[in-house]
Design a protein around this motif. Structure first.
Motif, PDB file in Angstrom:
ATOM      1  N   ALA A 140      52.943 -28.531   5.289  1.00  0.00           N
ATOM      2  CA  ALA A 140      52.840 -29.574   4.263  1.00  0.00           C
ATOM      3  C   ALA A 140      53.346 -29.061   2.929  1.00  0.00           C
ATOM      4  CB  ALA A 140      51.388 -30.036   4.139  1.00  0.00           C
ATOM      5  N   PHE A 141      52.937 -27.858   2.575  1.00  0.00           N
ATOM      6  CA  PHE A 141      53.407 -27.257   1.317  1.00  0.00           C
ATOM      7  C   PHE A 141      54.929 -27.124   1.306  1.00  0.00           C
ATOM      8  CE2 PHE A 141      54.839 -22.838   0.542  1.00  0.00           C
ATOM      9  CZ  PHE A 141      55.113 -22.919  -0.817  1.00  0.00           C
ATOM     10  N   GLY A 142      55.518 -26.616   2.410  1.00  0.00           N
ATOM     11  CA  GLY A 142      56.962 -26.392   2.453  1.00  0.00           C
ATOM     12  C   GLY A 142      57.758 -27.680   2.401  1.00  0.00           C
ATOM     13  N   ILE A 143      57.355 -28.695   3.163  1.00  0.00           N
ATOM     14  CA  ILE A 143      58.117 -29.944   3.220  1.00  0.00           C
ATOM     15  C   ILE A 143      57.997 -30.712   1.905  1.00  0.00           C
ATOM     16  CG2 ILE A 143      58.267 -32.187   4.362  1.00  0.00           C
ATOM     17  CD1 ILE A 143      57.414 -30.803   6.953  1.00  0.00           C
ATOM     18  N   ILE A 144      56.772 -30.821   1.361  1.00  0.00           N
ATOM     19  CA  ILE A 144      56.577 -31.579   0.116  1.00  0.00           C
ATOM     20  C   ILE A 144      57.334 -30.933  -1.035  1.00  0.00           C
ATOM     21  CG2 ILE A 144      54.863 -32.299  -1.581  1.00  0.00           C
ATOM     22  CD1 ILE A 144      52.864 -32.544   0.755  1.00  0.00           C
ATOM     23  N   PHE A 145      57.294 -29.612  -1.132  1.00  0.00           N
ATOM     24  CA  PHE A 145      58.017 -28.934  -2.200  1.00  0.00           C
ATOM     25  C   PHE A 145      59.526 -29.089  -2.022  1.00  0.00           C
ATOM     26  CE2 PHE A 145      54.400 -26.943  -4.112  1.00  0.00           C
ATOM     27  CZ  PHE A 145      54.840 -26.566  -5.364  1.00  0.00           C
ATOM     28  N   SER A 146      59.979 -29.082  -0.787  1.00  0.00           N
ATOM     29  CA  SER A 146      61.410 -29.261  -0.542  1.00  0.00           C
ATOM     30  C   SER A 146      61.863 -30.652  -0.976  1.00  0.00           C
ATOM     31  CB  SER A 146      61.726 -29.040   0.929  1.00  0.00           C
ATOM     32  OG  SER A 146      61.468 -27.696   1.297  1.00  0.00           O
ATOM     33  N   VAL A 147      61.017 -31.667  -0.744  1.00  0.00           N
ATOM     34  CA  VAL A 147      61.342 -33.023  -1.211  1.00  0.00           C
ATOM     35  C   VAL A 147      61.438 -33.038  -2.731  1.00  0.00           C
ATOM     36  CG1 VAL A 147      60.511 -35.396  -1.351  1.00  0.00           C
ATOM     37  CG2 VAL A 147      60.331 -34.142   0.798  1.00  0.00           C
ATOM     38  N   ALA A 148      60.487 -32.378  -3.415  1.00  0.00           N
ATOM     39  CA  ALA A 148      60.501 -32.353  -4.881  1.00  0.00           C
ATOM     40  C   ALA A 148      61.749 -31.661  -5.413  1.00  0.00           C
ATOM     41  CB  ALA A 148      59.237 -31.657  -5.386  1.00  0.00           C
ATOM     42  N   VAL A 149      62.075 -30.489  -4.856  1.00  0.00           N
ATOM     43  CA  VAL A 149      63.255 -29.761  -5.318  1.00  0.00           C
ATOM     44  C   VAL A 149      64.527 -30.521  -4.972  1.00  0.00           C
ATOM     45  CG1 VAL A 149      64.554 -27.597  -5.108  1.00  0.00           C
ATOM     46  CG2 VAL A 149      62.057 -27.546  -5.150  1.00  0.00           C
ATOM     47  N   SER A 150      64.525 -31.223  -3.821  1.00  0.00           N
ATOM     48  CA  SER A 150      65.691 -32.024  -3.440  1.00  0.00           C
ATOM     49  C   SER A 150      65.911 -33.162  -4.434  1.00  0.00           C
ATOM     50  CB  SER A 150      65.503 -32.585  -2.032  1.00  0.00           C
ATOM     51  OG  SER A 150      65.370 -31.550  -1.092  1.00  0.00           O
ATOM     52  N   GLY A 200      49.184 -16.801   9.894  1.00  0.00           N
ATOM     53  CA  GLY A 200      50.455 -17.503   9.803  1.00  0.00           C
ATOM     54  C   GLY A 200      51.160 -17.678  11.121  1.00  0.00           C
ATOM     55  N   GLY A 201      50.721 -16.966  12.146  1.00  0.00           N
ATOM     56  CA  GLY A 201      51.387 -17.057  13.428  1.00  0.00           C
ATOM     57  C   GLY A 201      52.673 -16.256  13.442  1.00  0.00           C
ATOM     58  N   SER A 202      53.629 -16.665  12.613  1.00  0.00           N
ATOM     59  CA  SER A 202      54.906 -15.959  12.506  1.00  0.00           C
ATOM     60  C   SER A 202      55.195 -15.698  11.038  1.00  0.00           C
ATOM     61  CB  SER A 202      56.035 -16.781  13.137  1.00  0.00           C
ATOM     62  OG  SER A 202      57.289 -16.174  12.886  1.00  0.00           O
ATOM     63  N   VAL A 203      55.209 -14.426  10.657  1.00  0.00           N
ATOM     64  CA  VAL A 203      55.513 -14.054   9.267  1.00  0.00           C
ATOM     65  C   VAL A 203      56.959 -14.421   8.928  1.00  0.00           C
ATOM     66  CG1 VAL A 203      55.633 -12.127   7.650  1.00  0.00           C
ATOM     67  CG2 VAL A 203      53.815 -12.198   9.369  1.00  0.00           C
ATOM     68  N   LEU A 204      57.850 -14.282   9.916  1.00  0.00           N
ATOM     69  CA  LEU A 204      59.265 -14.605   9.688  1.00  0.00           C
ATOM     70  C   LEU A 204      59.436 -16.064   9.302  1.00  0.00           C
ATOM     71  CD1 LEU A 204      62.286 -13.926   9.844  1.00  0.00           C
ATOM     72  CD2 LEU A 204      62.182 -14.438  12.298  1.00  0.00           C
ATOM     73  N   MET A 205      58.746 -16.973  10.004  1.00  0.00           N
ATOM     74  CA  MET A 205      58.889 -18.398   9.702  1.00  0.00           C
ATOM     75  C   MET A 205      58.332 -18.729   8.320  1.00  0.00           C
ATOM     76  SD  MET A 205      60.492 -19.391  12.309  1.00  0.00           S
ATOM     77  CE  MET A 205      60.546 -21.118  11.878  1.00  0.00           C
ATOM     78  N   PHE A 206      57.254 -18.059   7.915  1.00  0.00           N
ATOM     79  CA  PHE A 206      56.694 -18.289   6.578  1.00  0.00           C
ATOM     80  C   PHE A 206      57.713 -17.941   5.506  1.00  0.00           C
ATOM     81  CE2 PHE A 206      54.364 -16.410   2.922  1.00  0.00           C
ATOM     82  CZ  PHE A 206      53.769 -17.568   2.450  1.00  0.00           C
ATOM     83  N   TYR A 207      58.388 -16.807   5.666  1.00  0.00           N
ATOM     84  CA  TYR A 207      59.377 -16.416   4.658  1.00  0.00           C
ATOM     85  C   TYR A 207      60.665 -17.219   4.784  1.00  0.00           C
ATOM     86  CZ  TYR A 207      56.359 -12.662   3.141  1.00  0.00           C
ATOM     87  OH  TYR A 207      55.311 -11.959   2.624  1.00  0.00           O
ATOM     88  N   GLY A 231      62.226 -18.995   1.723  1.00  0.00           N
ATOM     89  CA  GLY A 231      63.637 -18.724   1.458  1.00  0.00           C
ATOM     90  C   GLY A 231      64.458 -19.995   1.336  1.00  0.00           C
ATOM     91  N   TYR A 232      64.192 -20.976   2.194  1.00  0.00           N
ATOM     92  CA  TYR A 232      64.927 -22.249   2.120  1.00  0.00           C
ATOM     93  C   TYR A 232      64.626 -22.962   0.806  1.00  0.00           C
ATOM     94  CZ  TYR A 232      66.744 -26.822   3.518  1.00  0.00           C
ATOM     95  OH  TYR A 232      67.444 -28.000   3.577  1.00  0.00           O
ATOM     96  N   MET A 233      63.350 -22.958   0.414  1.00  0.00           N
ATOM     97  CA  MET A 233      62.972 -23.578  -0.856  1.00  0.00           C
ATOM     98  C   MET A 233      63.622 -22.848  -2.033  1.00  0.00           C
ATOM     99  SD  MET A 233      59.107 -24.476  -2.031  1.00  0.00           S
ATOM    100  CE  MET A 233      58.672 -22.770  -2.344  1.00  0.00           C
ATOM    101  N   GLY A 234      63.687 -21.518  -1.948  1.00  0.00           N
ATOM    102  CA  GLY A 234      64.352 -20.751  -3.000  1.00  0.00           C
ATOM    103  C   GLY A 234      65.844 -21.021  -3.053  1.00  0.00           C
TER     104      GLY A 234
END
Length: 570
Positions: free
Chosen positions: A372-382, A456-463, A467-470
């Motif tokens: 939720a955090f990743g998708i919502i922030f991506s919408v805002a930055v988009s 987190g399940g997968s640390v790679l996916m978290f970063y 990274g995509y948001m950055g």
């Protein structure tokens, strides 16, 4: 009262048995006896149950032993109360008179017979390798000389029926060691031997003698206290034995238990590790249960973050209401009202999404937090990126002969927001499909507490999400920085540039801070980063617009907004 601890040889069982009716055996109470190591043979006990005195008429030993053991006599002219019936059982005799277990001496005979059998087998197997037949093997056995078996006995090594290895050492002895027995004397002068340890030849230094001190019954005159070594005192609970360099293994120092370990008894060889859900007390003599912690609404930090998130959510809703009220004014219409409404809605959800990180982690909250955090922030930055591109395209479209006007409009902006948001949604879908976050307990980060957290399940996916948001933020900042000097009295690119500086600064500093904290502080860092970056976008982009709408309405005109552009064109 005798105050001596007798240390006896392997013959103590015969001595005590012979003295059973002559001496007061209480003097031997608590004696320590070194006896020949004996095997535990279940079949021997079963065999003893079946022995009868009439088995072998030519052997008078069993008859004589029977009369002595059961205090009776075989014969016709014997009173019934003194007559041996032959139906007596050896198992009914007391242990001092007859032990139904295999004794150490009998065990040695047992091993000797088996060793001889293995040696004979090895010798005949060796001879069969050199010739195809062996004629009259019984004749060869009668003519066999003892010295002929020596080479085979020296190389002998086999496993007994009890799983022990039988072999000869360099002195041609079976190195089976000794059992250490504790003699327990009963008030009726009968006795029983309890195995308390072993002497193991060839073991590592310090392990040659193994004793279970808790099983020893000492003489009553010593009040059950173990004699103290002459070269050291007790190691109290909280300490462990540490061998002294260059001295005998029975001499030791007392070392404090290392971190995470305890000793709850005197003279412990090694400190014990506490279970994962416990930690050592201050004196390291016991383990205490760890407290389960998480960032809750009841504590000051959690309550403060929740109040900040709700306050900014109300402010965002208020800003959205003000802009919708003035939707037909030039300053609201200047840069795509739909993008503005979408940006404010996503910022509102950003503030509210931080509340998912508060409270005890559950299965649903853990699944929703990061996606939720990743998708919502991506919408805002988009949305911010789409606003920046709209500003750039709008200025380029005013140049003579430009064909950029076709890129103006809602369709381009909507495409940018949708495509960028779907990219982040795809990453989160892969994350949830392959290794989704789940509630877990971190028992190792903190010494005295268990952290209830969302793994987190997968640390790679978290970063990858970060990274995509950055990546989107960097593109947005670069375009806004290039367009910051475009000739407009109210150039939104300037506001976007400053907001992206704040946004990127927060998340660049988030990574090292997040990695250097533990426990619920990690959750607090992420919540603070969400609130700070969202507040940066809200204030930097919309504060000037609210200022003009509420305090300087005279500036909210088309002529004022385009004045800078006209002067530049002149």
């Amino acid at each position: 009262m005798y105050r001596k601890v007798w240390i006896t040889t392997t013959q103590i069982d015969f001595v005590l048995t012979g003295s059973l009716k002559l001496w007061d055996l209480q003097m031997f109470e608590g004696a320590i006896a070194f006896t020949i190591h004996r095997n535990e043979l279940v079949e021997f006990g079963e065999f003893i149950q079946l022995i009868k005195p009439g088995w072998n008429q030519r052997d008078g030993f069993l008859k004589d032993f029977w009369e002595q053991a059961f205090d009776c006599v075989f014969g016709e002219m014997v009173p019934d109360n003194e007559k041996c019936t032959g139906e007596e059982t050896l198992a009914s005799l007391p242990v001092p008179v007859f032990d139904t277990h295999l004794t150490g001496h009998s065990s040695s005979i047992y091993n000797a017979v088996y060793a001889l059998a293995h040696a004979l087998h090895a010798m005949y197997s060796s001879r069969l390798e050199h010739r195809t037949t062996v004629e009259h093997p019984e004749c060869e056995l009668q003519n066999l000389q003892p010295w002929q078996l020596h080479p085979f006995l020296q190389r002998l090594s086999y496993n007994s029926s009890e799983g022990e290895t039988v072999s000869f050492n360099e002195k041609r002895e079976i190195s089976s060691g000794f059992d250490i027995m504790n003699v327990v004397i009963f008030p009726n002068s009968s006795f029983h031997q309890v195995k308390i340890g072993r002497v193991v030849p060839g073991a590592l230094e310090g392990d040659e003698v193994v004793i279970d001190w808790d099983r020893i019954v000492w003489h009553r005159g010593f009040n059950q206290v173990v004699p103290i070594s002459v070269c050291n005192a007790y190691c109290h609970p909280g300490f462990q034995k540490k061998s002294k360099e260059g001295e005998k293994f029975c001499c030791y120092d007392c070392a404090l238990c290392p971190a995470g370990r305890i000793s709850n008894q005197t003279d412990m060889d090694e400190c014990l590790k506490c279970p994962e859900d416990q930690y050592p007390n201050e004196n390291k003599t016991g383990c205490l249960p760890k407290l389960v912690i998480f960032l809750s609404y009841e504590e000051p930090l959690g309550l403060s973050l929740a109040l900040v998130a709700l306050s900014f959510s109300l402010i965002t809703a208020w800003v959205l209401g003000i802009l919708m009220k003035h939707k037909d004014t030039p300053i609201v219409k200047a840069n795509n009202r739909d993008l503005t409404y979408t940006l404010l809605t996503s910022l509102l959800l950003c503030f509210l999404s931080s509340l998912l990180f508060l409270g005890r982690p559950g299965k649903l909250s853990c699944l929703l937090q990061q996606p939720a955090f990743g998708i919502i922030f991506s919408v805002a930055v988009s949305c911010v990126l789409a606003k920046t591109i709209t500003v750039v395209v709008a200025f380029m479209a005013t140049k003579p002969g430009s064909n950029m006007k076709k890129w103006l409009g809602r369709r381009t902006a909507n495409y940018i927001v949708l495509s960028c948001s779907l990219g982040q949604a795809g990453i989160c879908s892969v994350w949830l499909g392959t290794s989704p976050p789940f509630p877990a307990f971190d028992m190792h980060s903190l010494t005295e507490e268990i952290v209830a957290e969302c793994s987190g399940g997968s640390v790679l996916m978290f970063y990858l999400v970060l990274g995509y948001m950055g990546f989107l933020s960097f593109i947005c900042f670069t375009l806004a920085f290039q367009a910051r000097k475009l000739p407009d009295s109210f150039n939104e690119a300037k506001l976007i540039t400053f907001s992206m500086v704040v946004f990127c600064s927060v998340w660049v500093s988030f990574v090292p801070t997040y990695l250097s904290t533990k426990g619920k502080s990690m959750v607090a860092v992420e919540i603070f980063s969400i609130l700070a970056s969202s507040a940066g976008l809200l204030i930097c982009i919309f504060a000037p617009k609210i200022y003009i709408l509420l305090l300087r309405p005279e500036l909210n005109t088309k002529e004022h907004l385009t004045r800078g552009k006209r002067s530049k064109m002149k």
